[in-house]
Design an enzyme around this catalytic site. Structure first.
Site, PDB file in Angstrom:
ATOM      1  N   HIS A  18       0.761  -1.284   0.156  1.00  0.00           N
ATOM      2  CA  HIS A  18      -0.010   0.023   0.113  1.00  0.00           C
ATOM      3  C   HIS A  18       0.836   1.119  -0.030  1.00  0.00           C
ATOM      4  O   HIS A  18       2.144   1.121   0.132  1.00  0.00           O
ATOM      5  CB  HIS A  18      -1.105  -0.069   1.251  1.00  0.00           C
ATOM      6  CG  HIS A  18      -0.433  -0.091   2.628  1.00  0.00           C
ATOM      7  ND1 HIS A  18       0.431   0.903   3.085  1.00  0.00           N
ATOM      8  CD2 HIS A  18      -0.555  -1.017   3.658  1.00  0.00           C
ATOM      9  CE1 HIS A  18       0.867   0.638   4.497  1.00  0.00           C
ATOM     10  NE2 HIS A  18       0.249  -0.732   4.416  1.00  0.00           N
ATOM     11  N   HIS A  21       3.881   1.390   2.366  1.00  0.00           N
ATOM     12  CA  HIS A  21       5.076   0.876   1.927  1.00  0.00           C
ATOM     13  C   HIS A  21       5.668   1.310   0.834  1.00  0.00           C
ATOM     14  O   HIS A  21       7.148   1.593   0.803  1.00  0.00           O
ATOM     15  CB  HIS A  21       4.813  -0.327   1.270  1.00  0.00           C
ATOM     16  CG  HIS A  21       4.186  -1.392   2.009  1.00  0.00           C
ATOM     17  ND1 HIS A  21       2.736  -1.851   1.887  1.00  0.00           N
ATOM     18  CD2 HIS A  21       4.467  -2.178   3.251  1.00  0.00           C
ATOM     19  CE1 HIS A  21       2.532  -2.773   3.138  1.00  0.00           C
ATOM     20  NE2 HIS A  21       3.474  -3.117   3.695  1.00  0.00           N
ATOM     21  N   CYS A 126      -2.585 -16.836  21.217  1.00  0.00           N
ATOM     22  CA  CYS A 126      -4.054 -16.896  21.100  1.00  0.00           C
ATOM     23  C   CYS A 126      -4.341 -17.708  19.802  1.00  0.00           C
ATOM     24  O   CYS A 126      -3.871 -17.567  18.583  1.00  0.00           O
ATOM     25  CB  CYS A 126      -4.401 -15.443  20.804  1.00  0.00           C
ATOM     26  SG  CYS A 126      -6.291 -15.528  20.408  1.00  0.00           S
ATOM     27  N   CYS A 129      -6.112 -15.757  16.927  1.00  0.00           N
ATOM     28  CA  CYS A 129      -5.166 -14.760  16.187  1.00  0.00           C
ATOM     29  C   CYS A 129      -3.958 -15.502  15.433  1.00  0.00           C
ATOM     30  O   CYS A 129      -3.262 -15.025  14.583  1.00  0.00           O
ATOM     31  CB  CYS A 129      -4.319 -13.718  17.102  1.00  0.00           C
ATOM     32  SG  CYS A 129      -5.385 -12.761  18.237  1.00  0.00           S
ATOM     33  N   CYS A 144      -7.681 -12.463  25.326  1.00  0.00           N
ATOM     34  CA  CYS A 144      -7.148 -11.747  23.962  1.00  0.00           C
ATOM     35  C   CYS A 144      -8.284 -10.558  23.545  1.00  0.00           C
ATOM     36  O   CYS A 144      -9.239 -10.910  23.461  1.00  0.00           O
ATOM     37  CB  CYS A 144      -6.914 -12.873  22.517  1.00  0.00           C
ATOM     38  SG  CYS A 144      -6.926 -12.155  21.175  1.00  0.00           S
ATOM     39  N   HIS A 147     -10.327 -11.689  20.338  1.00  0.00           N
ATOM     40  CA  HIS A 147     -11.098 -12.852  20.290  1.00  0.00           C
ATOM     41  C   HIS A 147     -11.745 -13.324  21.675  1.00  0.00           C
ATOM     42  O   HIS A 147     -12.636 -14.332  21.816  1.00  0.00           O
ATOM     43  CB  HIS A 147     -10.158 -14.250  19.988  1.00  0.00           C
ATOM     44  CG  HIS A 147      -9.708 -13.925  18.600  1.00  0.00           C
ATOM     45  ND1 HIS A 147      -8.519 -13.298  18.201  1.00  0.00           N
ATOM     46  CD2 HIS A 147     -10.387 -14.166  17.287  1.00  0.00           C
ATOM     47  CE1 HIS A 147      -8.271 -13.268  17.039  1.00  0.00           C
ATOM     48  NE2 HIS A 147      -9.162 -13.684  16.215  1.00  0.00           N
ATOM     49  N   LYS A 298      -5.325   6.840  10.052  1.00  0.00           N
ATOM     50  CA  LYS A 298      -4.377   5.521  10.061  1.00  0.00           C
ATOM     51  C   LYS A 298      -4.517   4.658   9.026  1.00  0.00           C
ATOM     52  O   LYS A 298      -5.883   4.417   8.717  1.00  0.00           O
ATOM     53  CB  LYS A 298      -4.252   4.996  11.361  1.00  0.00           C
ATOM     54  CG  LYS A 298      -3.249   4.096  11.426  1.00  0.00           C
ATOM     55  CD  LYS A 298      -3.250   3.522  12.931  1.00  0.00           C
ATOM     56  CE  LYS A 298      -2.747   2.254  13.223  1.00  0.00           C
ATOM     57  NZ  LYS A 298      -2.597   1.676  14.337  1.00  0.00           N
ATOM     58  N   LYS A 301      -6.957  -1.689   7.053  1.00  0.00           N
ATOM     59  CA  LYS A 301      -7.886  -2.446   6.486  1.00  0.00           C
ATOM     60  C   LYS A 301      -9.504  -2.606   6.901  1.00  0.00           C
ATOM     61  O   LYS A 301     -10.064  -2.707   6.132  1.00  0.00           O
ATOM     62  CB  LYS A 301      -7.349  -4.206   6.372  1.00  0.00           C
ATOM     63  CG  LYS A 301      -6.299  -4.149   5.432  1.00  0.00           C
ATOM     64  CD  LYS A 301      -5.541  -5.540   5.571  1.00  0.00           C
ATOM     65  CE  LYS A 301      -4.102  -5.484   5.165  1.00  0.00           C
ATOM     66  NZ  LYS A 301      -3.540  -6.697   5.375  1.00  0.00           N
TER      67      LYS A 301
END
Length: 512
Positions: A18, A21, A126, A129, A144, A147, A298, A301
RNA sequence: CGCGGGGUGGAGCAGUCCGGUAGCUCGUUGGGCUCAUAACCCAAAGGUCGACAGUUCAAAUCUGUCCCCCGCAACCA
């Protein structure tokens, strides 16, 4: 010849590249192009980090084998970088065979040196994750946060690097004032982290049961080398450590490791310690740059504001993207990418100020000088101003203050537009003041020549196009005579090529 | 008292270290020019520099207190 070895961080291939990067890679490219033009022997390294559980997981989600997935993603990154005109000398992949060799030998070397020892690592993992967490990441109930489930406690045997042994030497190095870690605020931060008791020996391997996609510890296939040694060693592999001694001695140590501010610790503490242990010279400079936000937020996604650099380049061109990112944002701080600002800035500077300056100058040369560069001496005041700009640009590039370099260049462009308005060469010619008119045009041409050179690292295509329209038959990137060509003059009699706008204004109504 | 970045005319920013007429780009308004890409040049309007208090002849700039926004946990450079 003075060498310059610049590296970027290598990106995880668990997602497409993106704009964030791209930002860092473009910065490295600007430096590489600038110093090549200065006649330095440049090596620009970039690449991807293909190991780790995140990549393995991404591959599985895509229904592919890890290596197959990495091949695909690595290709995507290289395509994106090609679109952005990145002129890297080598693109490293951590699955490269020669990198695997380097990592294993480096590991063995550190171990033989007594700096890697076996210990027991306990952590929490986790299942949701599929990743390791830290105690302080957990919520109030010890779950977590993503989750809402209890992570699994585990303890395993693995290898540690003896960082504690190098703390004093690191402190010394970081305090040496040799401008090692920048910006200064980050250097102080890292120095403070060194005193933190929590910063202790770090784990450099994982058991195969918790990490499979990686480089095995030599002679011990049940242990996989963890990210630090694997990823950081790319800077050595890239310049031929263990494979090409000539290349290594030519370029190592790195003149600049360009990294995001978030990984400063690993580069300013772990990496030099590893190099100390391996008996290798330390990098000369580490720079942690700021991040790019998109429309004030920021890059995320979840929010869905990930800007695809390929798409951006296809719509607006590489130069516009490169230019905006570095003209609008101080490199050491976070900057914002807003589409409206982008279009405004790029139109105003590249199309209106610079493009139009070239265009009006060439049209006058065509009309009143038969399309040839007049044989006159340029006016001194503006010539001096442009000399000054080269010096200022050099200083700002050296300190990675790209926006200031661009600002200085465009101040000269503005001044030249004003100069034409004030001197009115079209009127001079109509009054048969040919000498005066030609002097004005020659001055403008000469400034455009210098502007194109100064701008080349930032906007290579645009600069090349100016160079071409000024009538040169050489390619701008083949110039590498150090400083001297900067002070020469555009050759008298050279036929210019007026090919119309070098940068087409972006229609701001096409903002989606 | 967890750490850091930031709050400056409509927007985006510089200036803050080393106190002394508040600057730049875009936008707005008026004018100029006609070589040029509805461009370029000139001028104007527009800010109690987050709040309060202090130091000082003088504070956006130094000191203190406070308020607000954004990162520092996850996808993520």
């Amino acid at each position: 010849m003075d060498k310059y070895y610049v590296t970027t961080a290598i990106d995880y291939v668990n997602a497409l590249p993106h704009i964030g990067h791209a930002y860092e890679k473009i910065a490295a490219d600007i430096l590489a192009r600038y110093y090549r033009l200065q006649g330095r022997d440049v090596f620009f390294l970039t690449g991807v980090d293909e190991h780790g559980s995140k990549v393995e997981k991404a591959a599985r989600l895509a229904g592919m084998q890890p290596q197959q997935y990495c091949d695909l993603m690595s290709e995507k990154f290289q395509q994106a970088w090609a679109k952005l005109d990145l002129s890297y000398n080598y693109f490293i992949r951590t699955t490269d065979e020669r990198h695997v060799t380097v990592v294993q030998k480096l590991f063995r070397q550190l171990k033989d040196n007594g700096d890697i020892y076996k210990g027991s690592y306990s952590g929490i993992y986790c299942e949701g994750c599929e990743d390791y967490l830290r105690e302080r990441d957990l919520d109030a109930d010890g779950n977590c946060p993503s989750h809402k489930q209890k992570p699994r406690q585990f303890t395993e045997e693995n290898y540690f690097f003896c960082l504690s042994k190098y703390k004093d030497k690191l402190r010394q190095w970081l305090s040496s004032g040799d401008c090692v870690v920048q910006p200064e605020s980050r250097r102080r931060e890292v120095l403070k982290q060194l005193d933190d008791a929590e910063l202790s020996d770090f784990s450099v391997s994982r058991s195969r049961s918790s990490l499979t996609w990686g480089i095995p510890v030599p002679d011990e296939p049940e242990q996989i080398i963890y990210v630090w040694i694997d990823a950081l060693a790319n800077y050595l592999t890239g310049v031929g450590y263990l494979t090409d001694p000539d290349c290594l001695s030519r370029y190592w140590p790195a003149d600049l490791h360009l990294i995001g501010k978030d990984i400063t610790k690993f580069h300013a503490i772990y990496w030099p310690a590893i190099l100390m242990s391996a008996g290798l010279p330390l990098p000369k400079r580490i720079f942690g740059h700021g991040f790019i936000t998109v429309e004030g937020q920021k890059i995320s996604k979840t929010i869905g504001n990930v800007v695809d650099p390929i798409c951006l380049v296809e719509t607006y061109g590489a130069d516009a993207v490169r230019f905006f990112l570095f003209s609008a944002t101080p490199f050491d701080q976070d900057g914002d990418f807003s589409k409206q600002d982008f279009i405004n800035k790029v139109n105003a500077e590249l199309a209106n100020n610079l493009g139009n300056l070239l265009n009006r100058t060439l049209t006058l040369v065509e009309r009143y000088c038969g399309g040839k560069v007049p044989a006159r001496a340029p006016e001194n005041n503006l010539r001096e101003a442009s000399n000054e700009v080269s010096v200022v640009v050099d200083k700002h590039i050296e300190s990675l203050e790209f926006a200031k370099a661009i600002e200085a260049i465009f101040a000269l462009v503005d001044e030249t537009n004003k100069y034409l308005n004030d001197e009115k060469p079209w009127a001079l010619f109509k009054d048969n003041k040919t000498v005066e008119g030609e002097t004005v045009l020659l001055t403008a041409l000469e400034i455009l020549r210098r502007v194109s050179l100064c701008l080349y690292p930032f906007t290579p295509q645009l600069a090349s196009e100016i160079w071409y329209q000024l009538g040169y038959h050489t390619k701008i990137e083949t110039l590498a005579h150090g400083d001297d060509f900067m002070w020469e003059l555009i050759p008298a009699g050279q036929l210019i090529r007026n090919k119309g706008p070098i940068f087409k204004r972006i229609d701001s109504s096409c903002v989606d």
